[in-house]
Design a protein around this motif. Structure first.
Motif, short mmCIF file in Angstrom:
data_model
loop_
_atom_site.label_atom_id
_atom_site.label_comp_id
_atom_site.label_asym_id
_atom_site.label_seq_id
_atom_site.Cartn_x
_atom_site.Cartn_y
_atom_site.Cartn_z
N TRP A 166 -8.63 -0.05 39.87
CA TRP A 166 -9.39 1.08 39.33
C TRP A 166 -9.06 2.32 40.16
O TRP A 166 -8.92 2.24 41.38
N ARG A 167 -9.04 3.47 39.50
CA ARG A 167 -8.86 4.74 40.20
C ARG A 167 -9.95 5.70 39.72
O ARG A 167 -10.20 5.80 38.52
N ALA A 168 -10.57 6.38 40.67
CA ALA A 168 -11.64 7.32 40.31
C ALA A 168 -11.67 8.45 41.32
O ALA A 168 -11.25 8.30 42.47
N VAL A 169 -12.18 9.59 40.88
CA VAL A 169 -12.46 10.73 41.76
C VAL A 169 -13.92 11.10 41.57
O VAL A 169 -14.39 11.22 40.43
N ILE A 170 -14.64 11.25 42.69
CA ILE A 170 -16.06 11.53 42.62
C ILE A 170 -16.38 12.80 43.42
O ILE A 170 -15.63 13.17 44.32
N PRO A 171 -17.50 13.45 43.13
CA PRO A 171 -17.97 14.54 44.00
C PRO A 171 -18.50 13.96 45.30
O PRO A 171 -19.28 13.00 45.29
N ASP A 172 -18.05 14.49 46.43
CA ASP A 172 -18.49 13.96 47.72
C ASP A 172 -18.16 14.99 48.79
O ASP A 172 -17.04 15.00 49.31
N PRO A 173 -19.08 15.87 49.12
CA PRO A 173 -18.76 16.97 50.03
C PRO A 173 -18.66 16.59 51.49
O PRO A 173 -18.19 17.38 52.30
N GLY A 174 -19.07 15.37 51.86
CA GLY A 174 -19.11 15.01 53.28
C GLY A 174 -18.00 14.07 53.68
O GLY A 174 -17.17 13.67 52.89
N GLY A 175 -18.00 13.70 54.95
CA GLY A 175 -17.07 12.70 55.45
C GLY A 175 -15.86 13.30 56.14
O GLY A 175 -15.37 14.36 55.75
N LEU A 198 -14.29 16.69 46.85
CA LEU A 198 -14.00 15.50 46.04
C LEU A 198 -13.61 14.33 46.94
O LEU A 198 -13.28 14.50 48.11
N ARG A 199 -13.65 13.15 46.37
CA ARG A 199 -13.23 11.93 47.07
C ARG A 199 -12.46 11.05 46.11
O ARG A 199 -12.87 10.83 44.97
N ASN A 200 -11.33 10.53 46.59
CA ASN A 200 -10.50 9.62 45.80
C ASN A 200 -10.86 8.17 46.12
O ASN A 200 -11.11 7.82 47.28
N ILE A 201 -10.89 7.33 45.10
CA ILE A 201 -11.18 5.90 45.27
C ILE A 201 -10.12 5.10 44.50
O ILE A 201 -9.84 5.39 43.33
N VAL A 202 -9.54 4.12 45.17
CA VAL A 202 -8.70 3.12 44.52
C VAL A 202 -9.23 1.76 44.93
O VAL A 202 -9.30 1.45 46.12
N ALA A 203 -9.61 0.96 43.95
CA ALA A 203 -10.19 -0.35 44.20
C ALA A 203 -9.34 -1.41 43.49
O ALA A 203 -9.09 -1.30 42.30
N VAL A 204 -8.90 -2.42 44.24
CA VAL A 204 -7.98 -3.42 43.71
C VAL A 204 -8.64 -4.80 43.76
O VAL A 204 -9.18 -5.20 44.80
N GLU A 205 -8.58 -5.49 42.64
CA GLU A 205 -9.19 -6.82 42.51
C GLU A 205 -8.17 -7.81 41.96
O GLU A 205 -7.42 -7.48 41.03
N GLU A 206 -8.14 -9.00 42.51
CA GLU A 206 -7.29 -10.05 41.96
C GLU A 206 -7.99 -10.66 40.75
O GLU A 206 -9.17 -10.98 40.79
N ARG A 207 -7.23 -10.78 39.66
CA ARG A 207 -7.77 -11.39 38.45
C ARG A 207 -6.61 -11.95 37.63
O ARG A 207 -5.48 -11.46 37.72
N ALA A 208 -6.90 -12.94 36.84
CA ALA A 208 -5.85 -13.60 36.06
C ALA A 208 -5.47 -12.80 34.82
O ALA A 208 -4.36 -12.92 34.32
N ALA A 209 -6.40 -11.99 34.31
CA ALA A 209 -6.14 -11.27 33.06
C ALA A 209 -5.02 -10.26 33.25
O ALA A 209 -4.92 -9.61 34.28
#
Length: 373
Positions: A166-175, A198-209
């Motif tokens: 999954w790839r997403a960008v969210i509002p996130d002014p801190g960090g 902004l903040r970038n997110i990449v989340a990777v999951e193992e799945r058979a599909a």
């Protein structure tokens, strides 16, 4: 006068690699046309990490000041376990104080490159399907689905890794301006801030599909949250702010055996698609662009120049692709292997913090600009 003066060159694809190649060639006097089949340059609003090896090229092309205004300087990469506990921190500023690692919104980088190529006299044509029959040398920078790769190498079937991202960008002014990796059995999540809150997110999951390659397939934010619900630290707060996400399957491709003929040459993902576990997809394309332009400029015989380009680039990109494949395994360890690996990294983090950053000197300290074609 150089070997590129007034030579006609067509670049197919107005992504990061294609635009960088167009700029490098135009700076050396070539007459460059870029053809992009999309009607506009807007793309999925993802983030991108630019490591020092790629930034050196962009600096040499005169983009340094624009990058300073449009990017954040990445200070570190920190590996954490699923509970949010630190496993290893690689301090980029301490290990390489003179090198610049940047975090930038991909559409912003595309816009900077597009402005630069047009200012350099490049003709940019949108909504046009390019082919190897274009005038002069044709550079295929048309991505991992490149039809031109098949022209040179025949049909190839990629291998599905069993991983979906999954790839997403969210509002996130801190960090702080640093990349955070959270590792769990069978999955991991990478996140870093971007300019303009902004903040970038990449989340990777193992799945058979099986999932089709590409970035633009819509995903379900609730399924993303459910898949990573047991992670701690800041992860759950980030995922709670996801409103839109894109989903894609991760496939492994071999590095192309043949990169060119007399009039066609591959660049970037068209030659060497990679998994996103070393953040070098864009970096390799940027390096390719500089090296290809330098070879064509220095070697008047086009066939010899293209052969030199492949000879210089193929060993390096193969090593990078293999290192990314290794990270795909290491991030997802489970059971005893995971406990042991994390213990070793924690010891290194405490007793020898420079050891792990030093393992990547071969990658980040490389200077394409200084390489002789």
């Amino acid at each position: 006068m150089t070997a590129l003066s007034n030579r006609p060159i067509t670049v197919i694809g107005a992504g990061i690699g294609g635009l960088t190649a167009a700029l490098a060639l135009a700076r050396r006097g070539a007459r460059v046309v870029v053809l992009e089949r999309a009607p506009a340059l807007g793309e999925v609003g993802a983030g991108i990490q630019l490591s020092a090896n790629a930034v050196r090229v962009l600096d040499a092309l005169g983009l340094g000041p624009a990058l300073e205004r449009g990017a954040l300087r990445n200070a570190a990469v920190q590996l954490n376990d699923a509970r949010g506990r630190r496993v290893l921190r690689m301090d980029l500023l301490a290990h390489r104080p003179d090198a610049r690692f940047l975090l930038i919104h991909r559409p912003r980088l595309i816009a900077l490159l597009a402005d630069a190529v047009q200012a350099a006299g490049v003709t940019l044509r949108l909504g046009v399907e390019g082919s190897a029959a274009e005038e002069g040398l044709c550079i295929a920078a048309d991505g991992l689905r490149s039809a031109h790769r098949a022209v040179l190498n025949g049909p190839q079937v990629p291998f599905f890794t069993g991983q979906t991202a999954w790839r997403a960008v969210i509002p996130d002014p801190g960090g702080p301006a640093e990349a955070q990796v959270f590792m769990a059995p069978g999955r991991h999540l990478v996140s870093y801030p971007l300019p303009q809150g902004l903040r970038n997110i990449v989340a990777v999951e193992e799945r058979a599909a099986w999932h089709e390659e590409g970035w633009s397939h819509p995903g379900d934010p609730d399924r993303l949250r459910a898949a990573f619900a047991d992670m701690r630290g800041p992860v759950l707060g980030w995922l709670a702010r996801v409103r839109e996400t894109n989903l894609w399957g991760l496939f492994r491709h071999p590095v192309a055996a043949r990169w060119h003929d007399d009039r066609l040459v591959l660049l970037g993902d068209a030659a060497h698609p990679t998994l996103p576990f070393l953040a070098q997809g864009a970096g390799m394309a940027i390096e390719d662009a500089w090296t290809l332009a330098a070879c064509l400029d220095a070697i008047p015989d086009q066939g010899a120049a293209l052969a030199r380009y492949q000879a210089l680039r193929q060993p390096r990109v193969t090593r990078i692709v293999e290192a990314a494949n290794g990270n795909a395994r290491n991030y997802h360890l489970g059971g005893v292997k995971r406990v042991g690996a994390h213990a070793v990294l924690r010891v290194a983090d405490r007793l020898a913090p420079s050891v792990m950053p030093g393992r990547f000197d071969w990658l980040y300290d490389f200077d394409p600009v200084a390489q002789r074609p």
